[in-house]
Design a protein around this motif. Structure first.
Motif, PDB file in Angstrom:
ATOM      1  N   TYR A 398       0.868  -1.183   0.000  1.00 45.11           N
ATOM      2  CA  TYR A 398       0.000   0.000   0.000  1.00 45.11           C
ATOM      3  C   TYR A 398       0.901   1.228   0.000  1.00 45.11           C
ATOM      4  O   TYR A 398       1.891   1.288   0.739  1.00 45.11           O
ATOM      5  N   VAL A 399       0.567   2.219  -0.838  1.00 45.06           N
ATOM      6  CA  VAL A 399       1.399   3.413  -0.977  1.00 45.06           C
ATOM      7  C   VAL A 399       0.630   4.635  -0.496  1.00 45.06           C
ATOM      8  O   VAL A 399      -0.522   4.861  -0.881  1.00 45.06           O
ATOM      9  N   GLN A 400       1.296   5.421   0.350  1.00 40.06           N
ATOM     10  CA  GLN A 400       0.718   6.685   0.822  1.00 40.06           C
ATOM     11  C   GLN A 400       1.799   7.752   0.704  1.00 40.06           C
ATOM     12  O   GLN A 400       2.798   7.713   1.419  1.00 40.06           O
ATOM     13  N   GLY A 401       1.602   8.677  -0.245  1.00 36.28           N
ATOM     14  CA  GLY A 401       2.613   9.695  -0.487  1.00 36.28           C
ATOM     15  C   GLY A 401       3.884   9.073  -1.020  1.00 36.28           C
ATOM     16  O   GLY A 401       3.879   8.307  -1.985  1.00 36.28           O
ATOM     17  N   SER A 402       5.020   9.362  -0.387  1.00 35.44           N
ATOM     18  CA  SER A 402       6.306   8.826  -0.822  1.00 35.44           C
ATOM     19  C   SER A 402       6.748   7.634   0.028  1.00 35.44           C
ATOM     20  O   SER A 402       7.929   7.264   0.006  1.00 35.44           O
ATOM     21  N   THR A 403       5.800   7.036   0.743  1.00 30.54           N
ATOM     22  CA  THR A 403       6.102   5.869   1.559  1.00 30.54           C
ATOM     23  C   THR A 403       5.311   4.671   1.062  1.00 30.54           C
ATOM     24  O   THR A 403       4.100   4.760   0.853  1.00 30.54           O
ATOM     25  N   ALA A 404       6.001   3.561   0.867  1.00 33.43           N
ATOM     26  CA  ALA A 404       5.347   2.304   0.513  1.00 33.43           C
ATOM     27  C   ALA A 404       5.331   1.419   1.759  1.00 33.43           C
ATOM     28  O   ALA A 404       6.371   1.231   2.401  1.00 33.43           O
ATOM     29  N   TYR A 405       4.169   0.903   2.094  1.00 36.12           N
ATOM     30  CA  TYR A 405       4.029   0.033   3.258  1.00 36.12           C
ATOM     31  C   TYR A 405       3.855  -1.405   2.773  1.00 36.12           C
ATOM     32  O   TYR A 405       3.084  -1.674   1.847  1.00 36.12           O
ATOM     33  N   VAL A 406       4.566  -2.318   3.417  1.00 37.03           N
ATOM     34  CA  VAL A 406       4.536  -3.725   3.029  1.00 37.03           C
ATOM     35  C   VAL A 406       4.296  -4.575   4.271  1.00 37.03           C
ATOM     36  O   VAL A 406       5.033  -4.463   5.261  1.00 37.03           O
ATOM     37  N   THR A 407       3.283  -5.425   4.205  1.00 36.73           N
ATOM     38  CA  THR A 407       3.017  -6.320   5.324  1.00 36.73           C
ATOM     39  C   THR A 407       3.843  -7.597   5.193  1.00 36.73           C
ATOM     40  O   THR A 407       4.214  -8.002   4.095  1.00 36.73           O
ATOM     41  N   GLU A 408       4.110  -8.218   6.330  1.00 35.07           N
ATOM     42  CA  GLU A 408       4.792  -9.503   6.378  1.00 35.07           C
ATOM     43  C   GLU A 408       3.988 -10.411   7.322  1.00 35.07           C
ATOM     44  O   GLU A 408       4.299 -10.520   8.516  1.00 35.07           O
ATOM     45  N   PRO A 409       2.917 -11.044   6.800  1.00 33.64           N
ATOM     46  CA  PRO A 409       2.018 -11.814   7.669  1.00 33.64           C
ATOM     47  C   PRO A 409       2.706 -12.919   8.463  1.00 33.64           C
ATOM     48  O   PRO A 409       2.302 -13.206   9.593  1.00 33.64           O
ATOM     49  N   ALA A 410       3.720 -13.549   7.909  1.00 30.25           N
ATOM     50  CA  ALA A 410       4.368 -14.679   8.576  1.00 30.25           C
ATOM     51  C   ALA A 410       4.945 -14.298   9.934  1.00 30.25           C
ATOM     52  O   ALA A 410       5.021 -15.137  10.845  1.00 30.25           O
ATOM     53  N   THR A 411       5.341 -13.037  10.093  1.00 31.19           N
ATOM     54  CA  THR A 411       5.934 -12.580  11.357  1.00 31.19           C
ATOM     55  C   THR A 411       5.136 -11.446  12.008  1.00 31.19           C
ATOM     56  O   THR A 411       5.591 -10.870  12.997  1.00 31.19           O
ATOM     57  N   ARG A 412       3.974 -11.128  11.448  1.00 36.09           N
ATOM     58  CA  ARG A 412       3.115 -10.042  11.939  1.00 36.09           C
ATOM     59  C   ARG A 412       3.824  -8.681  11.865  1.00 36.09           C
ATOM     60  O   ARG A 412       3.578  -7.802  12.681  1.00 36.09           O
ATOM     61  N   LYS A 413       4.656  -8.487  10.872  1.00 38.62           N
ATOM     62  CA  LYS A 413       5.388  -7.228  10.766  1.00 38.62           C
ATOM     63  C   LYS A 413       4.814  -6.327   9.671  1.00 38.62           C
ATOM     64  O   LYS A 413       4.163  -6.780   8.738  1.00 38.62           O
ATOM     65  N   LEU A 414       5.086  -5.041   9.830  1.00 36.47           N
ATOM     66  CA  LEU A 414       4.760  -4.033   8.827  1.00 36.47           C
ATOM     67  C   LEU A 414       6.003  -3.197   8.596  1.00 36.47           C
ATOM     68  O   LEU A 414       6.635  -2.723   9.552  1.00 36.47           O
ATOM     69  N   HIS A 415       6.370  -3.012   7.331  1.00 37.54           N
ATOM     70  CA  HIS A 415       7.572  -2.261   6.971  1.00 37.54           C
ATOM     71  C   HIS A 415       7.188  -0.995   6.219  1.00 37.54           C
ATOM     72  O   HIS A 415       6.304  -1.010   5.356  1.00 37.54           O
ATOM     73  N   ALA A 416       7.880   0.090   6.512  1.00 37.17           N
ATOM     74  CA  ALA A 416       7.710   1.352   5.794  1.00 37.17           C
ATOM     75  C   ALA A 416       8.937   1.593   4.935  1.00 37.17           C
ATOM     76  O   ALA A 416      10.069   1.612   5.451  1.00 37.17           O
ATOM     77  N   VAL A 417       8.731   1.776   3.630  1.00 33.80           N
ATOM     78  CA  VAL A 417       9.823   1.988   2.680  1.00 33.80           C
ATOM     79  C   VAL A 417       9.782   3.428   2.186  1.00 33.80           C
ATOM     80  O   VAL A 417       8.765   3.881   1.634  1.00 33.80           O
ATOM     81  N   ASP A 418      10.852   4.161   2.401  1.00 31.10           N
ATOM     82  CA  ASP A 418      10.982   5.516   1.865  1.00 31.10           C
ATOM     83  C   ASP A 418      11.347   5.387   0.392  1.00 31.10           C
ATOM     84  O   ASP A 418      12.448   4.945   0.043  1.00 31.10           O
ATOM     85  N   LEU A 419      10.418   5.756  -0.495  1.00 29.60           N
ATOM     86  CA  LEU A 419      10.646   5.575  -1.932  1.00 29.60           C
ATOM     87  C   LEU A 419      11.733   6.498  -2.462  1.00 29.60           C
ATOM     88  O   LEU A 419      12.422   6.175  -3.438  1.00 29.60           O
ATOM     89  N   LYS A 420      11.915   7.648  -1.836  1.00 24.56           N
ATOM     90  CA  LYS A 420      12.965   8.567  -2.289  1.00 24.56           C
ATOM     91  C   LYS A 420      14.339   8.055  -1.891  1.00 24.56           C
ATOM     92  O   LYS A 420      15.299   8.134  -2.670  1.00 24.56           O
ATOM     93  N   ALA A 421      14.442   7.528  -0.671  1.00 25.51           N
ATOM     94  CA  ALA A 421      15.720   7.005  -0.203  1.00 25.51           C
ATOM     95  C   ALA A 421      15.978   5.590  -0.699  1.00 25.51           C
ATOM     96  O   ALA A 421      17.131   5.130  -0.723  1.00 25.51           O
ATOM     97  N   GLY A 422      14.905   4.879  -1.070  1.00 23.90           N
ATOM     98  CA  GLY A 422      15.049   3.520  -1.562  1.00 23.90           C
ATOM     99  C   GLY A 422      15.445   2.526  -0.492  1.00 23.90           C
ATOM    100  O   GLY A 422      16.254   1.620  -0.746  1.00 23.90           O
ATOM    101  N   LYS A 423      14.886   2.657   0.700  1.00 22.13           N
ATOM    102  CA  LYS A 423      15.233   1.727   1.775  1.00 22.13           C
ATOM    103  C   LYS A 423      14.114   1.653   2.810  1.00 22.13           C
ATOM    104  O   LYS A 423      13.263   2.563   2.905  1.00 22.13           O
ATOM    105  N   VAL A 424      14.126   0.571   3.573  1.00 23.09           N
ATOM    106  CA  VAL A 424      13.188   0.410   4.681  1.00 23.09           C
ATOM    107  C   VAL A 424      13.620   1.335   5.807  1.00 23.09           C
ATOM    108  O   VAL A 424      14.782   1.307   6.242  1.00 23.09           O
TER     109      VAL A 424
END
Length: 442
Positions: A398-424
């Motif tokens: 899911y993308v909101q502004g310049s941040t892409a959010y990615v779920t990881e159901p296997a570990t119940r985690k949520l990651h925020a990716v800065d699209l400008k910086a290209g990293k979590v």
């Protein structure tokens, strides 16, 4: 991916009280909000309803995220990923932004329920005042038989009921007056036959709607504006008189929609994509006899629509490695092999129109939509495999502004990716296993 519900349920009346919308006593407990847990923060206090506490004024809007889990919806602060609230709601629930930057529509049972994410901005001329409050499931719901697609475009929100073919649209911003005025006035159209469909209301009031039945879908129709009848949402009489103007009969298996730029609308077909632009339909065909583009992602700043691409009509679950880039300006179709498969919850767009694909290799692939060239690849989660049952959780983008959010159901985690910086840049452990993911900007 066809998103159908397995059973037909009766319609919930508009604006029904919370108990009525939830049904029997077993569901009453499911409509009360419960605490959210986090590995880094204590649980948020339970909400008792939309008026549970006075809102807090903020210096700036506070975006929030919402994710479904088995038994409810969790709400998070989009910046910190800390819990903001939790709403228990039994059943398999699906979520979409309502279009007013505050509310979320929850397709639950026989209605589209309205969840107040508890963040909003009140505009006063050249400035606004932003507020935050406890998220809560409101008393309000749009009745629907097998609630399906939700589309937001040109300031209007359109709901499609697969079980009845009912299309209901309303002014997105009007949801802000829920507490005082109840549900907004709606325009209603019912398709000749019920089907798994989708509809888009255009800026001039015309309606694009799929045509089909339970066995086949093969067309898209343009209907005229709804005639004003003085009706309201509770009476269901608003929106009479839509007449068909134009039809494209060349879209077998029509599924999904996207908007490219400000006003070009596309629909996926099993042999390409139908494009509605400047009052006319056109077809961009797949190079394969069966080349399905059933899921798409558009961008307001790009003429290109990102789509999936499947070529095995008989597959129980095809795991494609190619994506489609359809240029609605030049009518060119480019197929790009990512070297990894993906799912229907893997497609997104960046703030500058970048094409984003979350691969089963665990990486977020960022592509130039015009050339198809890979701009960067960001490792986010471990490699995964798409489950055969489409309702089962899988890593979701899911993308909101310049941040892409990615779920990881296997570990119940949520990651925020800065699209400008290209990293979590941030990771949180959630209280529940996440499934669908969306958000509001406040």
């Amino acid at each position: 991916m066809m998103m159908r519900r397995s059973s037909h349920r009766s319609r919930t009346p508009y604006g029904a009280p919370l108990a009525a919308a939830c049904g029997a006593a077993l569901l009453l407990s499911g409509c009360a909000a419960g605490p959210a847990q986090s590995s880094t923060q204590s649980s948020a206090s339970p909400s008792q309803g939309p008026q549970a506490a006075e809102p807090t004024e903020l210096r700036a809007p506070k975006p929030r995220l919402a994710y479904t889990y088995a038994g409810g919806v969790g709400v998070l602060d989009a910046a910190t990923l800390e819990p903001a609230g939790d709403v228990a709601l039994e059943g398999y629930n699906r979520i979409n932004p309502a279009g007013d930057n505050r509310h979320i529509l929850v397709a639950a049972g026989d209605s589209f329920r309205i969840l107040d994410a508890g963040t909003w901005t009140e505009r006063h001329g050249d400035h606004g005042h932003s507020y935050a409050a406890q998220p809560a499931l409101t008393e309000h719901a749009f009745g629907a038989s097998k609630p399906g697609h939700v589309v937001r475009h040109a300031g209007r929100t359109v709901l499609f009921s697969d079980g009845s073919g009912k299309v209901e649209s309303f002014e997105s911003a009007a949801l802000g007056a829920l507490a005082e005025d109840g549900l907004p006035k709606t325009a209603t159209y019912t398709a000749p036959e019920a089907h798994h469909g989708v509809a888009v209301e255009l800026e001039d009031g015309k309606l694009l709607v799929t045509v089909g039945n339970e066995n086949a879908r093969n067309a898209v129709a343009l209907l005229g504006p709804a005639a004003s009848s003085g009706g309201d949402a509770s009476s269901g009489t608003a929106g009479l008189g839509r007449k068909e103007i134009l039809r494209s009969q060349d879209c077998p298996g029509v599924h999904g929609e996207a908007v490219a730029g400000e006003s070009t609308v596309t629909f996926g077909c099993e042999d390409g994509m139908v494009v509605f632009k400047e009052g006319k339909f056109s077809k961009i065909s797949s190079p394969d006899p069966y080349g399905r583009m059933g899921n798409q992602a558009g961008s307001p700043v790009s003429p290109v629509v990102l789509g999936d691409y499947k070529v095995d009509k008989d597959a129980v679950l095809e795991r494609p490695t190619r994506i489609s880039l359809v240029n609605t300006g030049s009518k060119a179709l480019k197929l790009v092999d990512l070297g990894t498969s993906y799912s229907f919850r893997s497609l997104g767009r960046g703030p500058s129109g970048e094409a984003l694909v979350l691969g089963t290799d665990g990486a977020l692939h960022i592509l130039n939509p015009l050339t198809g060239a890979t701009v960067s690849t960001v490792p986010v989660v471990p490699a995964w495999r798409e489950p055969e049952v489409w309702q089962d959780p899988r890593p979701t983008l899911y993308v909101q502004g310049s941040t892409a959010y990615v779920t990881e159901p296997a570990t119940r985690k949520l990651h925020a990716v800065d699209l400008k910086a290209g990293k979590v840049v941030r990771t949180a452990t959630l209280a529940h296993t996440p499934d669908e993911l969306t958000g509001v900007t406040g």
